[in-house]
Design a protein around this motif. Structure first.
Motif, PDB file in Angstrom:
ATOM      1  N   UNK A  79     -38.922 -69.874 109.203  1.00  0.00           N
ATOM      2  CA  UNK A  79     -38.536 -69.639 107.805  1.00  0.00           C
ATOM      3  C   UNK A  79     -37.633 -68.412 107.691  1.00  0.00           C
ATOM      4  N   UNK A  80     -38.040 -67.309 108.311  1.00  0.00           N
ATOM      5  CA  UNK A  80     -37.205 -66.103 108.238  1.00  0.00           C
ATOM      6  C   UNK A  80     -35.883 -66.301 108.957  1.00  0.00           C
ATOM      7  N   UNK A  81     -35.895 -67.070 110.051  1.00  0.00           N
ATOM      8  CA  UNK A  81     -34.651 -67.345 110.768  1.00  0.00           C
ATOM      9  C   UNK A  81     -33.704 -68.176 109.911  1.00  0.00           C
ATOM     10  N   UNK A  82     -34.253 -69.147 109.190  1.00  0.00           N
ATOM     11  CA  UNK A  82     -33.416 -69.956 108.303  1.00  0.00           C
ATOM     12  C   UNK A  82     -32.791 -69.105 107.201  1.00  0.00           C
ATOM     13  N   UNK A  83     -33.526 -68.143 106.688  1.00  0.00           N
ATOM     14  CA  UNK A  83     -32.974 -67.268 105.646  1.00  0.00           C
ATOM     15  C   UNK A  83     -31.877 -66.377 106.226  1.00  0.00           C
ATOM     16  N   UNK A  84     -32.052 -65.922 107.470  1.00  0.00           N
ATOM     17  CA  UNK A  84     -30.995 -65.124 108.103  1.00  0.00           C
ATOM     18  C   UNK A  84     -29.736 -65.955 108.305  1.00  0.00           C
ATOM     19  N   UNK A  85     -29.897 -67.203 108.679  1.00  0.00           N
ATOM     20  CA  UNK A  85     -28.731 -68.060 108.890  1.00  0.00           C
ATOM     21  C   UNK A  85     -28.016 -68.351 107.578  1.00  0.00           C
ATOM     22  N   UNK A  86     -28.795 -68.563 106.528  1.00  0.00           N
ATOM     23  CA  UNK A  86     -28.186 -68.836 105.233  1.00  0.00           C
ATOM     24  C   UNK A  86     -27.410 -67.632 104.705  1.00  0.00           C
ATOM     25  N   UNK A  87     -27.852 -66.420 105.051  1.00  0.00           N
ATOM     26  CA  UNK A  87     -27.165 -65.208 104.598  1.00  0.00           C
ATOM     27  C   UNK A  87     -26.079 -64.753 105.560  1.00  0.00           C
ATOM     28  N   UNK A  88     -25.861 -65.488 106.641  1.00  0.00           N
ATOM     29  CA  UNK A  88     -24.818 -65.135 107.596  1.00  0.00           C
ATOM     30  C   UNK A  88     -25.219 -64.065 108.586  1.00  0.00           C
ATOM     31  N   UNK A  89     -26.492 -63.699 108.648  1.00  0.00           N
ATOM     32  CA  UNK A  89     -26.947 -62.672 109.569  1.00  0.00           C
ATOM     33  C   UNK A  89     -27.347 -63.239 110.930  1.00  0.00           C
ATOM     34  N   UNK A  90     -27.382 -64.543 111.052  1.00  0.00           N
ATOM     35  CA  UNK A  90     -27.692 -65.188 112.331  1.00  0.00           C
ATOM     36  C   UNK A  90     -26.904 -66.489 112.395  1.00  0.00           C
ATOM     37  N   UNK A  91     -26.495 -66.858 113.583  1.00  0.00           N
ATOM     38  CA  UNK A  91     -25.746 -68.103 113.767  1.00  0.00           C
ATOM     39  C   UNK A  91     -25.984 -68.640 115.168  1.00  0.00           C
ATOM     40  N   UNK A  92     -25.807 -69.945 115.284  1.00  0.00           N
ATOM     41  CA  UNK A  92     -25.984 -70.610 116.571  1.00  0.00           C
ATOM     42  C   UNK A  92     -24.719 -70.420 117.390  1.00  0.00           C
ATOM     43  N   UNK A  93     -24.897 -70.120 118.664  1.00  0.00           N
ATOM     44  CA  UNK A  93     -23.761 -70.013 119.583  1.00  0.00           C
ATOM     45  C   UNK A  93     -23.478 -71.402 120.129  1.00  0.00           C
ATOM     46  N   UNK A  94     -22.324 -71.956 119.808  1.00  0.00           N
ATOM     47  CA  UNK A  94     -21.980 -73.299 120.265  1.00  0.00           C
ATOM     48  C   UNK A  94     -21.494 -73.250 121.698  1.00  0.00           C
ATOM     49  N   UNK A  95     -21.419 -74.416 122.316  1.00  0.00           N
ATOM     50  CA  UNK A  95     -20.961 -74.509 123.695  1.00  0.00           C
ATOM     51  C   UNK A  95     -19.530 -74.012 123.838  1.00  0.00           C
ATOM     52  N   UNK A  96     -18.738 -74.128 122.791  1.00  0.00           N
ATOM     53  CA  UNK A  96     -17.345 -73.731 122.854  1.00  0.00           C
ATOM     54  C   UNK A  96     -17.212 -72.236 123.134  1.00  0.00           C
TER      55      UNK A  96
END
Length: 807
Positions: A759-776
C-alpha cells in the motif's frame, strides 16, 4: 541489475557440452541451464517434501489398513530414491537444451499418410500411460497459457540460437511442455505407483511451475542483454495499407515513416497471471522496405538497439554482434557522421562535446597517417599514471584531443591535424563520456577509473569504426562495468571494496597492455565478470536467507490470524467470562499458533487443540464453585510450557482455564495480568501490521498501482527518490506477501534494505517517488549512448522526433 551470461554461466558437463551449436550459443545455453538449475533447486526439494506430507496425510485418513500400508510403502520408496529426482530432472532438462537443433516433431498429424500407414501405426497403450499424458498435457496447457507472451518471445530467441524458425510453445526447450516431459522422466526414477505419480505432477505444478513465469522472464532478460533480439516484443501482425518505401531514409527522419510492413509500435502490456508487469518496450520491427543492413543502421540511430526480421529470412537475426570490417555497420556509421556534421553547424555543439568552459580544440590541418596517430596515442597512453589515486582531477575527451594534437604538431609540424572521421570519433566520444558522467557520482573511484580509460577507449574507437554501434564491443563492455560501479543510483553501503580493487587492476591492465588488441579489453572485463559471478552467488545466498526469514514471518502471521479466528469463534459462540477470553487471546493463542506452525492445519494435533479450546469454553461457562477439570488443566499447563511460559504462570493460567467460572484462589487476576504484560509473546512485533488501523482509502491512481504491484514478479527493480534534488536509489523487490501485504527490498549485494507494505509503495509510485526500472534501462552504457543520439537529434532539428521515440 540483470545478470548476463558471462557473469552467470559456469562450465556445464554432460549432453550440453557436446551440443551441435556454435560456441556462443553453447555459452548462452549453459548460462540458461545454470539459471534454471539454480531457480529450480528449492522447488524440486519442496516438491518431494510436500509429496511426502500429502502421502502421510492420505495415509492417516485411509479407509482401511491395506491402503494405509501401501501409502507408507510409497513414502519409504520416496525416501530411498528421492535423492535421484532432482539430478535426473536437471539432466533431462539439459538434454532438452542439447537437442535444440534436432528436428522438431509436429504436434499435428501428417495429412498425406494413407490408411494402411495409419493402421500400422496403431499400438496398444496402457491406461496408466494415457492417464499420465492427460494430466501432464493439462498442466502444460495451463502453464503455457499463463506464460504465453513470454513464451513466444523465448521461442523467437531460441530460433536465433538454433539458426532455425521460431519455436512453437510446445517445442521451447525451457517451456512448460518441456518441463512436463522432463518431470515425467524424473518421476520414473522414483518407481511410484500411478496415483502417486499423478500426485507428484500436481505437487510440482504448485511448487515448481508456480514461479515458472519468472524463470522464463529471466531467460528472456538474459538473452536480451547478451544481444539475442534485445528489445523484442511480441505483438500480433497488423498490416498497413500504404505501400512500403524503398531506400534508406535521410538522417533525422522519424523511424515510423518507412515501416509499412511492421507491426504497430506499442508498449508491451502486462504479462498474464502472476508476474504481469507493464514495461515500455521497443516494438518488434519487420524491415521489408529496405535492405536489412541499412534498416539496422537506421534503427541504431533511432534508439540504440533494434531487432531485424529480414524479408528473405525465416527467423529473427541478431544485429548485436559483428566485427569492425562488417559491411552492415557502414550505413549506420554513414548516417551517424551525417547527423554529426549537421549538429556541428548548430550553436551549442562546442559546449555539448566538451566540459563547461573548455573550447573544443581545432583539428584542422593535414591529417597524419593512421600509424603515426596510433603511435602518438600509445605514447600518450604510456604516460597515464596507474595505481590507486592515479587520476589527479577531471580530464575530458577534449583534453585528450588537445594533448594529442599538441604532440602531433610537435613531431610532424604545425600543419598536422586529424582526419574528418577521427574528428567525428573524438566528438562522439566526448558526447558519450559527458552522458556517462551524468550517471556516475563525482569523486568516486569509478570516476577516476573512467578518466584513466579515456586514452585506451579513444584508441579502440579510432581503430574500430563500429565501436559506437556494436553493443557487445569489448571496450564498451569494460566501460559499462566501470561506470555502473559508481552509478548515481547506488547508495554508499552498496559499494564493494573488493570490486573496486578488481576494477582498478583491470583498468591498469588495459592502460599498460593495450596496443590495439581487443582481447586485452575482453580479458580485463572477464576478470571483473568473474568477480561479479562470485558476488552474485554470495548475494543470492544472502537474499535467500532474507526471503526465508520473511516467509517465516508470513507463516507466523497466518498462524496467528487463524488461531485468533478460532478463539474469536469460540468466544462468540460460548461467551466465556471476560478474563477467560483475555487469557485465551493472549496465552492460549500462542499455543494454537505454535501448533499450526509445527503441525499444520490438517494435523491431528491441531484438531486436538481446537477440541481443548471448546472444552475450555464449556468448563469456564459453568457456574463458579464446581470441580475443576484436572485432565484439561494438565493439558493446558503442558501446552503453555511448550511455548515458553514459566511453570508458575502456566499453572495459574491452566487453573483458571480448567475451573468453572474461570476462578482461582491461588493467584489473583491483578497478579496474573501483570505477569502476562511483563512477558514477551510468541512472535511479538511480527503481527503488529494486523493490529494497525486500516490505511486510508486509495485514490484511483494509487489503486491502479496497488493492483499492478500485486502481479509483479519477484526480482523487479525499483528506483526511489531520496531527496528534493531527484537523486534515486535502486532497490530490488526480492519478495512480497499477498497475505500480509509486506514487501522485502534488498540492494544489489543481496543485503536487506527494509520492508514496507504494498500500500505504501503504491502511494509512493502514484506520487512519483518510486518507479519500476524497465529492462530498457538495464545497462548504463546503452542509456548514455541513446542520450547521445537524442542530443544530436535535438541539435539537428530532430528533437520532436526524438521525444516521440521511447528512451
Amino acid at each position: 541489475m540483470v545478470t548476463s551470461a558471462s557473469s552467470s554461466s559456469t562450465h556445464v558437463h554432460g549432453p550440453l557440452a557436446q551440443a551441435p551449436v556454435s560456441a556462443r550459443a553453447r555459452r548462452l545455453l549453459e548460462a540458461l541451464y545454470t539459471q534454471y538449475a539454480q531457480g529450480l533447486a528449492d522447488p524440486l526439494k519442496l516438491t518431494l517434501v510436500t509429496l511426502e506430507r500429502e502421502l502421510f496425510s492420505h495415509a492417516e485418513r485411509a479407509r482401511n489398513s491395506q491402503i494405509q500400508a501401501d501409502l507408507y510403502a510409497e513414502m519409504q520408496r520416496l525416501r530411498e530414491r528421492g535423492e535421484r529426482f532432482a539430478p535426473r530432472f536437471l539432466e533431462a532438462l539439459q538434454q532438452e537444451l542439447a537437442s535444440l537443433c534436432e528436428p522438431r516433431r509436429s504436434s499435428a498429424p501428417s495429412q498425406d499418410t494413407g490408411n494402411s500407414q495409419a493402421f500400422h501405426a496403431l499400438t496398444l497403450v496402457e491406461d496408466t500411460e494415457i492417464d499420465r499424458d492427460i494430466v501432464l498435457n493439462e498442466i502444460a496447457r495451463r502453464e503455457a497459457s499463463r506464460c504465453n507472451t513470454q513464451l513466444q518471445l523465448l521461442g523467437q530467441r531460441f530460433g536465433v540460437l538454433a539458426a532455425a524458425p521460431a519455436f512453437e510453445p510446445e517445442h521451447v526447450p525451457l517451456g512448460p511442455h518441456a518441463a512436463c516431459r522432463v518431470l515425467r522422466e524424473a518421476g520414473d526414477v522414483l518407481g511410484l505407483a500411478l496415483d502417486t505419480q499423478l500426485m507428484l505432477y500436481r505437487v510440482f505444478e504448485r511448487q515448481g511451475l508456480e514461479r515458472y513465469l519468472e524463470l522464463i522472464e529471466r531467460a528472456n532478460i538474459l538473452l536480451a542483454h547478451e544481444g539475442v533480439l534485445p528489445g523484442l516484443v511480441y505483438l500480433p501482425y497488423l498490416a498497413k495499407p500504404n505501400a512500403p518505401r524503398r531506400g534508406a531514409r535521410p538522417p533525422g527522419q522519424e523511424r515510423g515513416a518507412d515501416t509499412a510492413a511492421a507491426p504497430a509500435q506499442a508498449a508491451q502490456a502486462g504479462t498474464p497471471g502472476r508476474g504481469g508487469q507493464a514495461h515500455a518496450q521497443r516494438p518488434l520491427t519487420s524491415w521489408s522496405g529496405q535492405a536489412p543492413q541499412a534498416a539496422w543502421g537506421s534503427a541504431m540511430l533511432g534508439d540504440g538497439r533494434a531487432d531485424v526480421l529480414p524479408a528473405a529470412g525465416g527467423h529473427l537475426a541478431d544485429p548485436g554482434q559483428g566485427s569492425a570490417n562488417d559491411d552492415r555497420f557502414a550505413p549506420a556509421l554513414t548516417a551517424l557522421h551525417d547527423m554529426l556534421g549537421s549538429a556541428r553547424q548548430q550553436p551549442g555543439f562546442t559546449q555539448a562535446g566538451s566540459k563547461p568552459g573548455v573550447a573544443r580544440p581545432s583539428s584542422a590541418g593535414v591529417p597524419v597517417q593512421a600509424q603515426a596517430l596510433h603511435q602518438t596515442l600509445g605514447t600518450l597512453q604510456s604516460r597515464t599514471p596507474v595505481g590507486e589515486g592515479a587520476a589527479h582531477g577531471p580530464r575530458s575527451i577534449a583534453d585528450v584531443q588537445q594533448e594529442l594534437l599538441r604532440m602531433l604538431r610537435a613531431e610532424h609540424g604545425p600543419q598536422a591535424g586529424l582526419s574528418a572521421q577521427d574528428t567525428d570519433t573524438f566528438d562522439l566520444l566526448g558526447l558519450l563520456y559527458n552522458e556517462i558522467d551524468r550517471e556516475v557520482r563525482g569523486g568516486t573511484s569509478a570516476a577516476e577509473l573512467l578518466v584513466r580509460l579515456q586514452v585506451p577507449v579513444v584508441r579502440a574507437a579510432l581503430q574500430d569504426r563500429a565501436f559506437f554501434v556494436r553493443d557487445q564491443h569489448p571496450a564498451r563492455e569494460l566501460l559499462n562495468a566501470v561506470a555502473e560501479s559508481g552509478a548515481t543510483w547506488l547508495a554508499e553501503d552498496d559499494t564493494d571494496p573488493q570490486l573496486l580493487l578488481k576494477l582498478g587492476s583491470a583498468v591498469d591492465k588495459v592502460v599498460t597492455e593495450y596496443q590495439g588488441d581487443e582481447a586485452v579489453f575482453e580479458a580485463a572485463n572477464q576478470e571483473i565478470q568473474t568477480h561479479y559471478r562470485a558476488q552474485a552467488r554470495k548475494a543470492e545466498v544472502a537474499e535467500r536467507r532474507h526471503v526465508e526469514a520473511a516467509r517465516g514471518k508470513e507463516r507466523l502471521e497466518m498462524a496467528k490470524r487463524l488461531a485468533g479466528d478460532s478463539i474469536e469463534h469460540v468466544c462468540a459462540e460460548r461467551a466465556p467470562p471476560k478474563f477467560v477470553q483475555t487469557l485465551l487471546k493472549q496465552a492460549w493463542s500462542d499455543v494454537l499458533t505454535l501448533t499450526l506452525l509445527r503441525q499444520g492445519e490438517q494435523s491431528e494435533e491441531w484438531a486436538e487443540r481446537q477440541q481443548a479450546t471448546d472444552r475450555i469454553a464449556e468448563v469456564t461457562c459453568q457456574p463458579a464453585g464446581g470441580p475443576p477439570d484436572i485432565a484439561l488443566g494438565g493439558e493446558v499447563e503442558s501446552a503453555l510450557l511448550q511455548v515458553g511460559y514459566h511453570r508458575d504462570e502456566a499453572g495459574a493460567i491452566a487453573r483458571r482455564l480448567s475451573t468453572p467460572g474461570g476462578e482461582d484462589d491461588v493467584t489473583s487476576r491483578t497478579e496474573l495480568t501483570a505477569k502476562l504484560k511483563a512477558r514477551s509473546r510468541l512472535g511479538e512485533g511480527e503481527g503488529e501490521a494486523a493490529r494497525k488501523p486500516a490505511p486510508p482509502t486509495r485514490s484511483a491512481s494509487e489503486e491502479s498501482h496497488y493492483r499492478a504491484l500485486r502481479t509483479l514478479p519477484f526480482g523487479t527493480w525499483f528506483e526511489f527518490v531520496t531527496n528534493q534534488q531527484g537523486d534515486v536509489r535502486r532497490q530490488r523487490l526480492s519478495w512480497y506477501s499477498l497475505i500480509t501485504d509486506n514487501a522485502l527490498f534488498v540492494n544489489p549485494r543481496g543485503q536487506k534494505i527494509g520492508e514496507q507494505s504494498l500500500d505504501s509503495l503504491a502511494r509512493l509510485m502514484a506520487s512519483g517517488q518510486a518507479r519500476i526500472v524497465t529492462e530498457e534501462k538495464g545497462r548504463l552504457i546503452d542509456r548514455a549512448w541513446q542520450a547521445t543520439v537524442r542530443a544530436l537529434r535535438s541539435l539537428t532539428g530532430g528533437g520532436r522526433a526524438a521525444q516521440e521515440q521511447p528512451a
